[in-house]
Design a protein around this motif. Structure first.
Motif, PDB file in Angstrom:
ATOM      1  N   PRO A 294       0.773  -1.239   0.081  1.00 56.59           N
ATOM      2  CA  PRO A 294      -0.029   0.028  -0.032  1.00 56.59           C
ATOM      3  C   PRO A 294       0.716   1.268  -0.025  1.00 56.59           C
ATOM      4  O   PRO A 294       0.355   2.221  -0.587  1.00 56.59           O
ATOM      5  CB  PRO A 294      -0.748  -0.264   1.414  1.00 56.59           C
ATOM      6  CG  PRO A 294      -0.800  -1.543   1.496  1.00 56.59           C
ATOM      7  CD  PRO A 294       0.384  -2.158   1.118  1.00 56.59           C
ATOM      8  N   ALA A 295       1.773   1.486   0.695  1.00 55.81           N
ATOM      9  CA  ALA A 295       2.887   2.315   0.596  1.00 55.81           C
ATOM     10  C   ALA A 295       3.773   2.419  -0.551  1.00 55.81           C
ATOM     11  O   ALA A 295       4.017   3.274  -1.281  1.00 55.81           O
ATOM     12  CB  ALA A 295       3.713   2.449   1.813  1.00 55.81           C
ATOM     13  N   ASP A 296       4.099   1.311  -1.209  1.00 55.39           N
ATOM     14  CA  ASP A 296       5.154   1.269  -2.444  1.00 55.39           C
ATOM     15  C   ASP A 296       4.497   1.790  -3.676  1.00 55.39           C
ATOM     16  O   ASP A 296       5.229   2.383  -4.329  1.00 55.39           O
ATOM     17  CB  ASP A 296       5.337  -0.268  -2.691  1.00 55.39           C
ATOM     18  CG  ASP A 296       6.356  -0.818  -1.557  1.00 55.39           C
ATOM     19  OD1 ASP A 296       7.037  -0.209  -1.013  1.00 55.39           O
ATOM     20  OD2 ASP A 296       6.453  -2.068  -1.480  1.00 55.39           O
ATOM     21  N   ILE A 297       2.961   2.144  -3.647  1.00 56.68           N
ATOM     22  CA  ILE A 297       2.636   2.594  -4.988  1.00 56.68           C
ATOM     23  C   ILE A 297       2.627   3.922  -5.101  1.00 56.68           C
ATOM     24  O   ILE A 297       2.646   4.425  -6.295  1.00 56.68           O
ATOM     25  CB  ILE A 297       0.888   2.172  -4.759  1.00 56.68           C
ATOM     26  CG1 ILE A 297       0.426   3.119  -3.856  1.00 56.68           C
ATOM     27  CG2 ILE A 297       0.567   0.885  -4.708  1.00 56.68           C
ATOM     28  CD1 ILE A 297      -1.105   2.753  -3.749  1.00 56.68           C
ATOM     29  N   VAL A 302       7.177   9.693  -5.713  1.00 62.82           N
ATOM     30  CA  VAL A 302       8.481  10.140  -5.215  1.00 62.82           C
ATOM     31  C   VAL A 302       9.295  10.651  -6.101  1.00 62.82           C
ATOM     32  O   VAL A 302      10.047  11.537  -6.107  1.00 62.82           O
ATOM     33  CB  VAL A 302       8.899   9.160  -3.937  1.00 62.82           C
ATOM     34  CG1 VAL A 302      10.233   9.597  -3.703  1.00 62.82           C
ATOM     35  CG2 VAL A 302       7.977   8.990  -3.041  1.00 62.82           C
ATOM     36  N   LEU A 303       9.551   9.726  -7.272  1.00 65.48           N
ATOM     37  CA  LEU A 303      10.234   9.886  -8.299  1.00 65.48           C
ATOM     38  C   LEU A 303      10.132  11.003  -9.211  1.00 65.48           C
ATOM     39  O   LEU A 303      11.123  11.867  -9.562  1.00 65.48           O
ATOM     40  CB  LEU A 303      10.426   8.614  -9.321  1.00 65.48           C
ATOM     41  CG  LEU A 303      10.914   7.482  -8.631  1.00 65.48           C
ATOM     42  CD1 LEU A 303      10.748   6.210  -9.621  1.00 65.48           C
ATOM     43  CD2 LEU A 303      12.673   7.525  -8.349  1.00 65.48           C
ATOM     44  N   ASN A 304       8.686  11.461  -9.257  1.00 66.36           N
ATOM     45  CA  ASN A 304       8.322  12.569  -9.848  1.00 66.36           C
ATOM     46  C   ASN A 304       8.726  13.993  -9.265  1.00 66.36           C
ATOM     47  O   ASN A 304       9.092  14.855  -9.718  1.00 66.36           O
ATOM     48  CB  ASN A 304       6.911  12.633 -10.270  1.00 66.36           C
ATOM     49  CG  ASN A 304       6.176  13.727 -11.030  1.00 66.36           C
ATOM     50  OD1 ASN A 304       5.639  14.720 -10.238  1.00 66.36           O
ATOM     51  ND2 ASN A 304       6.323  13.708 -12.278  1.00 66.36           N
ATOM     52  N   LEU A 413      15.174   8.720  -2.539  1.00 67.93           N
ATOM     53  CA  LEU A 413      15.187   7.425  -3.508  1.00 67.93           C
ATOM     54  C   LEU A 413      15.369   6.177  -2.732  1.00 67.93           C
ATOM     55  O   LEU A 413      14.938   5.244  -3.408  1.00 67.93           O
ATOM     56  CB  LEU A 413      16.534   8.030  -4.416  1.00 67.93           C
ATOM     57  CG  LEU A 413      16.259   9.058  -5.439  1.00 67.93           C
ATOM     58  CD1 LEU A 413      17.712   9.160  -6.173  1.00 67.93           C
ATOM     59  CD2 LEU A 413      15.245   8.893  -6.327  1.00 67.93           C
ATOM     60  N   ARG A 414      15.991   6.275  -1.674  1.00 68.89           N
ATOM     61  CA  ARG A 414      16.118   4.842  -0.775  1.00 68.89           C
ATOM     62  C   ARG A 414      14.791   4.532  -0.422  1.00 68.89           C
ATOM     63  O   ARG A 414      14.638   3.299  -0.327  1.00 68.89           O
ATOM     64  CB  ARG A 414      16.977   5.246   0.422  1.00 68.89           C
ATOM     65  CG  ARG A 414      18.367   5.479   0.025  1.00 68.89           C
ATOM     66  CD  ARG A 414      19.435   5.043   1.305  1.00 68.89           C
ATOM     67  NE  ARG A 414      19.131   6.018   2.497  1.00 68.89           N
ATOM     68  CZ  ARG A 414      19.477   6.957   2.839  1.00 68.89           C
ATOM     69  NH1 ARG A 414      20.423   7.667   1.954  1.00 68.89           N
ATOM     70  NH2 ARG A 414      19.229   7.711   3.928  1.00 68.89           N
ATOM     71  N   TYR A 419      12.857  -2.014  -7.604  1.00 73.65           N
ATOM     72  CA  TYR A 419      12.406  -2.321  -9.166  1.00 73.65           C
ATOM     73  C   TYR A 419      11.719  -1.416  -9.787  1.00 73.65           C
ATOM     74  O   TYR A 419      11.398  -1.216 -11.028  1.00 73.65           O
ATOM     75  CB  TYR A 419      11.338  -3.521  -8.863  1.00 73.65           C
ATOM     76  CG  TYR A 419      10.147  -3.239  -8.272  1.00 73.65           C
ATOM     77  CD1 TYR A 419       8.978  -2.756  -8.986  1.00 73.65           C
ATOM     78  CD2 TYR A 419      10.018  -3.131  -6.955  1.00 73.65           C
ATOM     79  CE1 TYR A 419       7.816  -2.482  -8.516  1.00 73.65           C
ATOM     80  CE2 TYR A 419       8.653  -2.930  -6.293  1.00 73.65           C
ATOM     81  CZ  TYR A 419       7.694  -2.796  -7.136  1.00 73.65           C
ATOM     82  OH  TYR A 419       6.302  -2.282  -6.451  1.00 73.65           O
ATOM     83  N   MET A 420      11.374  -0.046  -8.883  1.00 74.81           N
ATOM     84  CA  MET A 420      10.758   1.012  -9.829  1.00 74.81           C
ATOM     85  C   MET A 420      11.800   2.149 -10.267  1.00 74.81           C
ATOM     86  O   MET A 420      11.498   2.798 -11.072  1.00 74.81           O
ATOM     87  CB  MET A 420       9.869   1.845  -8.561  1.00 74.81           C
ATOM     88  CG  MET A 420       8.667   1.034  -8.351  1.00 74.81           C
ATOM     89  SD  MET A 420       7.518   1.900  -7.142  1.00 74.81           S
ATOM     90  CE  MET A 420       6.223   0.759  -6.781  1.00 74.81           C
TER      91      MET A 420
END
Length: 421
Positions: A294-297, A302-304, A413-414, A419-420
């Motif tokens: 649920p958090a990984d989505i 975050v990358l954006n 980033l950590r 995999y993203m």
């Protein structure tokens, strides 16, 4: 006399033991126990920025503002139960009062279920105004502002209320706004992330939730309105209607309707019912010992955010602000993934969740996270993270509010699943 003393002592022991047996019980205010339906807590003062730092960019992620109930489901279910109680003669005077309020909700929301209301628009205008006024060095000359929203009309209207207010304050801004399903990977990943869809389908979270409901959900308040002789089909229906009653009342403030919940609930009942909704959001929308999915989505978001800030530093992003408008379900995963204070809690003792993870702090209406980039005269970049317009620590166990961008970037980033990246 001796017998009286023994009984008194035993009564005291049992009283204390009963309270000691539930150290996880909460006693938050009625306002807090509106949970994620609570209107936005406007900050009382601006944050002072050190003279050595100049703001150069803001990356904003916000939830839509206060709204009408998302659907008619709960209100119609509550009205149906009350009308049945009325027809069979079990309804109480409190039940008649709740029926009046429920009809008011249905009437006020007709044709506007889920829509942003006037309070929600005002919340977004307030946040926009404070952003412009608190950072005059950044916004005085106008500049380019990019804004996106999910396809939801309330998120779209939140974006337009926000940008319209900015334009009223300074018509030198150049706005680019986009809305639609093309933004779902950022604003509605819970709709499109396959791992998350599989997680929801598997119901991994449900045993912990069902146990909490069975142990915590009080039905005393619903019996006071429907009557002690109301023929509930089973205990599940009784608890469902208890939660429905809570939800109808908890959402009134977001509609701009003033009502005293004390007419229907004790503070203990309201806290217990709140904890059930709080638990559901915690299990479904944050990292837990059951699953981190649920958090990984929020990884793409975050990358954006990081890419936008890097673009400012490298000269590839000419915007003064990037604004994003989504949902509570957008912010909960993001805040959990970044482990922001009060937003990340791992435990195997789920009865303690309400003490440590509180939806009224994490995602009130119009909740937002702002990543503010500053520069020194010598060109060094620092990041400050604001949650609901108040600075918070980005890195756990690090007390600094202003972080060198390189450290903030590396930490963010950590947090993103490998995999993203």
């Amino acid at each position: 006399m001796k017998r009286f003393n023994i009984i008194a002592v035993l009564s005291t022991i049992f009283f204390l033991a009963g309270h000691a047996a539930d150290p996880t019980a909460t006693r938050y205010s009625f306002a807090d126990c509106q949970g994620s339906l609570r209107p936005y807590p406007t900050p009382s003062s601006a944050v002072t920025v050190p003279d050595s730092l100049t703001p150069v960019y803001i990356s904003h992620v916000g939830r839509h503002g206060a709204r009408f109930p998302s659907s008619a489901k709960n209100s119609l279910a509550m009205r149906a139960a009350l009308l049945k109680a009325d027809s069979i003669g079990t309804i109480t005077s409190l039940g008649q009062e709740l029926l009046r309020i429920t009809n008011l909700v249905i009437s006020a929301s007709d044709g506007r279920w889920g829509a942003l209301d006037s309070l929600g628009m005002a919340e977004q205008r307030g946040i926009a105004s404070r952003m412009v006024m608190n950072f005059p060095e950044l916004f005085a000359s106008g500049g380019k502002i990019n804004a996106i929203s999910s396809y939801s009309p309330r998120a779209m209207m939140s974006m337009y209320s926000f940008t319209h207010q900015m334009d009223r304050l300074n018509n030198k801004f150049e706005f680019t706004t986009t809305t639609g399903r093309q933004n779902s990977i950022l604003m509605r990943p819970f709709d499109v992330d396959q791992d998350y869809l599989d997680f929801r389908k598997s119901n991994e979270w449900k045993p912990a939730y069902d146990l909490h409901i069975a142990q915590t959900c009080p039905t005393t308040a619903i019996r006071r309105v429907l009557g002690e002789k109301y023929p509930f089909a089973d205990k599940t229906q009784e608890r469902d209607l208890a939660l429905t009653e809570y939800y109808v009342i908890a959402g009134l403030s977001a509609m701009g309707i003033s009502y005293d919940p004390l007419k229907l609930f004790t503070i203990e009942e309201y806290n217990a019912l709140w904890s059930c909704f709080n638990m559901r959001q915690y299990l479904q929308r944050t990292a837990t010992t059951i699953s981190t999915v649920p958090a990984d989505i929020a990884g793409p978001l975050v990358l954006n955010i990081v890419t936008g800030i890097e673009g400012i530093i490298e000269g590839n992003n000419s915007a003064v602000a990037d604004l994003r408008f989504g949902h509570a379900e957008t912010l909960m995963p993001l805040a959990s993934l970044l482990r922001l204070p009060g937003c990340y809690y791992l435990t195997n003792y789920f009865d303690t969740v309400g003490l440590h993870w509180r939806d009224f702090d994490v995602v009130p209406m119009a909740a937002n996270i702002q990543f503010i980039l500053f520069k020194t005269d010598s060109g060094h970049c620092y990041l400050r993270t604001d949650y609901n317009e108040r600075p918070v620590k980005l890195i756990p166990n690090d007390e600094r509010i202003y972080l060198p961008w390189s450290e903030a970037r590396d930490y963010m980033l950590r947090c993103v699943p490998v995999y993203m990246q």
